[in-house]
Design a protein around this motif. Structure first.
Motif, PDB file in Angstrom:
ATOM      1  N   GLY A 382       0.697  -1.173   0.104  1.00  0.00           N
ATOM      2  CA  GLY A 382       0.028  -0.149   0.068  1.00  0.00           C
ATOM      3  C   GLY A 382       0.698   1.280   0.023  1.00  0.00           C
ATOM      4  N   ILE A 383       1.764   1.172  -0.755  1.00  0.00           N
ATOM      5  CA  ILE A 383       2.772   2.418  -0.656  1.00  0.00           C
ATOM      6  C   ILE A 383       2.290   3.242  -2.092  1.00  0.00           C
ATOM      7  N   PRO A 384       2.088   4.481  -1.696  1.00  0.00           N
ATOM      8  CA  PRO A 384       1.759   5.432  -2.942  1.00  0.00           C
ATOM      9  C   PRO A 384       2.949   5.639  -3.867  1.00  0.00           C
ATOM     10  N   PHE A 389      -2.081   1.206  -2.690  1.00  0.00           N
ATOM     11  CA  PHE A 389      -2.238   2.728  -1.976  1.00  0.00           C
ATOM     12  C   PHE A 389      -3.698   3.052  -2.036  1.00  0.00           C
TER      13      PHE A 389
END
Lengths: 505, 140
Positions: A382-384, A389
């Motif tokens: 979930g990293i932009p 994300f």
């Protein structure tokens, strides 16, 4: 329209048959299989475009028998989106397989089985009839079981046995629940059921809902019935694992979404609260299980479970935003997870094992592979700006909006733990020094186009979903509105009856 | 089969197997409007081959069947698929029945349709699937 809606079933069936007689001719069967997968991708893309631009739900009466007596195929936006994503990952898996699968398995009918599996999956997404859904589940189960144990020695089928026995148990629950429901309602057509069930005693329905919850919960790998999944997913060849990881549990999630939005919404305070608890525990146990593992594919298998939790979370909230987050999460997850299995496969091929303490140093020789791994891995965590994300943000916003604070907190923490476990693979496989006794590379040399192309395509889809995902998000939101609008579904199915009566057909 | 099957069984099978095959065809053809059909017909036909396997040997049953049972499955599904896909030519949904009236004499008319073709597909598939299982068990 009739043809377009039936094609996702007809193409896999036809290709499964055509590929059987040519199974001993390698090049030919590869060409046919890739053509079929591409056609399926095109047909499902066309179907989604058609639905988005049209009225959103299309119905076909198979054999011209009107509902509720005949079986109908119903495509709403959720079905169409799932068909398209599944066609995408199965295209990738077929292309990957042409390099990976050994001639022995191919001659046993590997590609026929892959298309038979797709037949079951697509049928399950399209059907508008509960018993027909059971049949498609069985088609899927049989094909997947054969794929799981194909070419395996008698002593190595342990994972397969667990898989098939747990899934047969789920089928038994499914069938019994269907029987009880038929006894109560006298119909098994989804639209008709949802109409009839509105006036049925909610206490009886709670029991039936629980049975369906168990049945689909086992198929989807929901806590506490998930243990068959990590026991079996790391045993077959990598493309098979990747295909299973992308498709199978997601059909269970789809079925859960379908029945718990269309049929069992009589008492959300009871049914959906249980789902919420299961979702939170699924997220947590999955990620904790992953932390304890040391094999790449086992880690990834446990992460499937934890991610399933997020999808059920959105469903359990039963709000437009919650369901939209589930739909988006499904789309994102299928792409990312399949890709991670593909890359894990390259790792296994390089070192001959997926055990993390026997691999290492990949970043020195193949830095690009490390970067390629980070795209789906960071997306999963979930990293932009990646797709994960957006998906996680949606889930958390939906959770906060519905005041489910505890479960939302768990979702956030699980996201962090997912990152931890992705970094574990990264550190062990790419960053640390190479293993001391240099491992013999089984198949040296550069990777072929067939294994790299699917990884590139799926990675770019992940990036696209994160950076320019608004159209997909809009589809997810419209799909969620459709799911909550039961009368719209009923009207769409029964308008077919009016049409056919009107034309005297 | 380690021991030789009994003489009684073998003599009986010689008569029963052809009768079963004939009966299976009867079931298949009457199936559209009355009890019967491709599935039960297929099972009865498979029983005929099963008796051959037990009364004589696996090789005998395979020889009488002539084709590999898995081929029968594939052909059966293909026939069923073709019977359903014909409906697209008439712009009807998949599997819609198409019927022809075949006048035999001035009073007798036979109705033939794609559902019969579909049933033939089911018949072949059931024989093939049952015998695939039976033959692989008999091999062990």
């Amino acid at each position: 329209m009739d043809l377009l809606l039936t094609l996702p079933i007809l193409i896999p069936l036809t290709w499964s048959l055509v590929l059987y007689p040519v199974r001993r001719r390698r090049a030919l069967s590869h060409a046919i299989a890739i053509t079929g997968a591409t056609l399926l991708l095109g047909a499902t893309a066309l179907l989604l475009v058609f639905l988005v631009s049209g009225k959103g739900i299309e119905v076909v009466t198979i054999g011209s028998w009107p509902p509720p007596y005949g079986i109908v195929l119903v495509a709403d936006l959720l079905s169409a989106a799932m068909l398209l994503v599944c066609a995408l990952v199965s295209w990738a898996a077929v292309v990957y397989s042409t390099d990976w699968i050994d001639p022995g398995r191919e001659q046993a009918g590997y590609y026929s089985l892959v298309f038979a599996l797709l037949l079951g999956v697509n049928g399950a997404f399209l059907t508008g009839d509960l018993f027909n859904l059971y049949v498609w589940f069985e088609v899927m189960l049989m094909a997947s079981f054969v794929l799981l144990v194909l070419g395996v020695e008698r002593g190595q089928v342990e994972g397969g046995i667990k898989y098939v026995s747990l899934n047969l148990l789920a089928s038994t629950f499914f069938l019994s629940a269907t029987g009880i429901l038929y006894g109560i309602a006298g119909t098994l057509n989804f639209a008709d059921l949802s109409r009839v069930l509105e006036s049925v005693d909610p206490h009886i329905l709670n029991v039936v809902a629980a049975l369906f919850g168990i049945a689909f919960g086992i198929k989807a790998g929901v806590f506490p019935l998930f243990f068959w999944l990590p026991a079996s997913y790391h045993t077959p060849p990598v493309p098979v694992s990747a295909l299973f990881a992308g498709l199978l549990t997601k059909v269970g999630v789809y079925a859960l979404i379908r029945v718990f939005t269309l049929l069992f919404v009589h008492d959300p305070g009871w049914t959906h609260r249980i789902l919420l608890a299961c979702a939170a525990l699924t997220m947590l146990t999955g990620v904790l299980g992953a932390l304890a593992q040391h094999d790449v594919r086992r880690i990834l298998s446990f992460h499937i479970i934890s991610q399933i939790g997020y999808m059920i979370f959105g469903l359990a909230l039963l709000t437009p935003l919650g369901l939209a987050s589930s739909v988006f999460y499904l789309i994102h997850h299928i792409v990312v997870k399949t890709n991670l299995f593909f890359i894990g496969g390259l790792l296994e091929r390089r070192f001959g094992t997926g055990l993390l303490d026997r691999v290492g140093g990949l970043f020195r020789t193949q830095a690009w592979l490390g970067v390629l791994f980070l795209i789906p891995a960071f997306s999963l965590a979930g990293i932009p700006p990646l797709s994960g994300f957006v998906a996680k943000l949606l889930v958390i916003r939906a959770g906060l909006a519905a005041h489910a604070y505890l479960a939302t907190t768990i979702a956030v923490v699980v996201g962090l733990l997912t990152l931890l476990s992705m970094l574990k693979i990264w550190n062990e496989a790419f960053w640390k020094a190479p293993p001391v006794p240099a491992v013999v590379n089984e198949r040296p040399g550069p990777y072929s186009v067939q294994v790299l192309l699917p990884i590139f395509v799926l990675a770019s889809v992940t990036v696209f979903l994160g950076l320019a995902g608004e159209p997909i998000l809009a589809v997810a939101q419209r799909a969620a509105e459709q799911l909550l609008d039961r009368h719209g579904y009923q009207a769409a199915v029964f308008s077919i009856v009016a049409e056919s009566v009107g034309t005297g057909g | 089969m380690s021991t030789l099957p009994s003489l009684i069984l073998r003599t009986a099978v010689r008569w029963i197997s052809p009768l079963l095959l004939l009966f299976s065809l009867f079931l298949l053809l009457r199936g559209h409007h009355e009890p019967g059909g491709g599935f039960s017909g297929g099972l009865v036909a498979a029983t005929g081959f099963a008796l051959l396997t037990f009364g004589f040997s696996l090789e005998t049953a395979r020889r009488v069947l002539r084709v590999a049972p898995t081929t029968l499955v594939a052909v059966g599904i293909a026939v069923a698929l073709a019977s359903g896909a014909g409906a697209f030519l008439l712009r009807s949904p998949f599997l819609t029945g198409i019927w022809f009236k075949l006048p035999l004499t001035s009073t007798m008319v036979i109705e033939l349709g794609t559902p019969l073709l579909f049933d033939v597909g089911v018949y072949l598939t059931v024989i093939g699937a049952t015998l695939t299982m039976l033959f692989s068990f008999a091999e062990e």
